[in-house]
Design a protein around this motif. Sequence first.
Motif, short mmCIF file in Angstrom:
data_model
loop_
_atom_site.label_atom_id
_atom_site.label_comp_id
_atom_site.label_asym_id
_atom_site.label_seq_id
_atom_site.Cartn_x
_atom_site.Cartn_y
_atom_site.Cartn_z
N VAL A 127 1.06 -1.18 -0.15
CA VAL A 127 0.10 0.13 -0.10
C VAL A 127 0.72 1.12 -0.01
O VAL A 127 1.91 1.30 0.71
CB VAL A 127 -0.95 0.05 1.31
CG1 VAL A 127 -0.14 0.12 2.55
CG2 VAL A 127 -2.04 1.08 1.05
N GLN A 128 0.59 2.27 -0.85
CA GLN A 128 1.23 3.38 -0.96
C GLN A 128 0.43 4.58 -0.14
O GLN A 128 -1.05 4.68 -0.52
CB GLN A 128 1.54 3.87 -2.23
CG GLN A 128 2.41 3.12 -2.97
CD GLN A 128 2.35 2.96 -4.37
OE1 GLN A 128 1.35 3.38 -5.13
NE2 GLN A 128 3.36 2.59 -4.91
N SER A 129 0.83 5.08 0.61
CA SER A 129 0.22 6.14 1.62
C SER A 129 -0.31 7.49 0.84
O SER A 129 0.33 7.60 -0.46
CB SER A 129 1.06 6.62 2.89
OG SER A 129 1.37 5.65 3.36
N ALA A 130 -0.98 8.25 1.19
CA ALA A 130 -1.59 9.60 0.48
C ALA A 130 -1.69 10.52 1.39
O ALA A 130 -1.50 10.35 2.45
CB ALA A 130 -2.96 9.07 -0.25
N ALA A 131 -2.08 11.53 0.99
CA ALA A 131 -2.34 12.94 1.96
C ALA A 131 -3.65 13.40 1.30
O ALA A 131 -3.81 13.70 0.26
CB ALA A 131 -1.40 13.79 1.93
N ALA A 164 -4.67 5.72 9.64
CA ALA A 164 -3.89 4.39 9.31
C ALA A 164 -4.87 3.60 8.34
O ALA A 164 -5.97 3.46 8.35
CB ALA A 164 -3.58 3.44 10.67
N ILE A 165 -3.94 3.28 7.36
CA ILE A 165 -4.51 2.51 6.22
C ILE A 165 -4.06 0.96 6.56
O ILE A 165 -2.76 0.83 6.60
CB ILE A 165 -4.07 2.76 4.77
CG1 ILE A 165 -4.16 4.25 4.37
CG2 ILE A 165 -4.46 2.08 3.67
CD1 ILE A 165 -3.41 4.95 3.36
N THR A 166 -5.01 0.07 6.55
CA THR A 166 -4.68 -1.29 6.71
C THR A 166 -5.08 -2.13 5.27
O THR A 166 -5.98 -1.99 4.92
CB THR A 166 -5.52 -2.15 7.83
OG1 THR A 166 -4.86 -1.36 9.00
CG2 THR A 166 -4.87 -3.45 7.82
N LEU A 167 -4.05 -2.79 4.54
CA LEU A 167 -4.22 -3.51 3.72
C LEU A 167 -4.20 -4.99 3.89
O LEU A 167 -3.03 -5.54 4.13
CB LEU A 167 -3.36 -3.14 2.38
CG LEU A 167 -3.36 -3.95 1.25
CD1 LEU A 167 -4.70 -3.67 0.43
CD2 LEU A 167 -2.30 -3.76 0.23
N SER A 168 -5.20 -5.81 3.66
CA SER A 168 -5.11 -7.18 4.37
C SER A 168 -5.54 -8.06 3.15
O SER A 168 -6.23 -7.58 2.25
CB SER A 168 -6.45 -7.37 5.17
OG SER A 168 -6.30 -6.66 6.34
#
Length: 155
Positions: A35-39, A150-154
């Motif tokens: 996952v790539q973070s964003a703003a 927080a982004i969680t990629l499962s």
Amino acid sequence: MLAAALVFSVGADAFAASSTGNLAISAVVTAQCVVQSAAIPFGTYSSSAIQQNAQIGVTCSNGTSYTISLDAGTGSGANTTARKLATTDGSSTLNYALYQDSARTKTWGNANGTDTLSGVGNGAAQSIPVYGYIPAGQATRAGTYSDVVAITLSY
């Protein structure tokens, strides 16, 4: 010289038969996701509603199923339907929300199957939109407000 000729004639007949076997080849491809973070920079709030969006990047190996969830953030008293931007000292907050759709009807959260997003990787980067909204009419003090979700990629 006769011995050398004898060796050559015996050697040619010795390779007339053959035998076969197998060479087993294998590989394992594991499911992988990144996952790539964003703003979301809302800019200046002056009591009018603000809408802004961002793109979360997801790269998963081809055929890998995934689910994305977003937590409530770090604002005191926040939950996934009413997040809070806060001043550095935490003494003042500004309510906002994150949505999965541009109509801003489906909130982002972390209740699997309810307010999360599922997809299937194709081996390439996929852009997942996040739509942010600060409602109008909030009476807040001047300052800089921020939050971290927080982004969680499962998978």
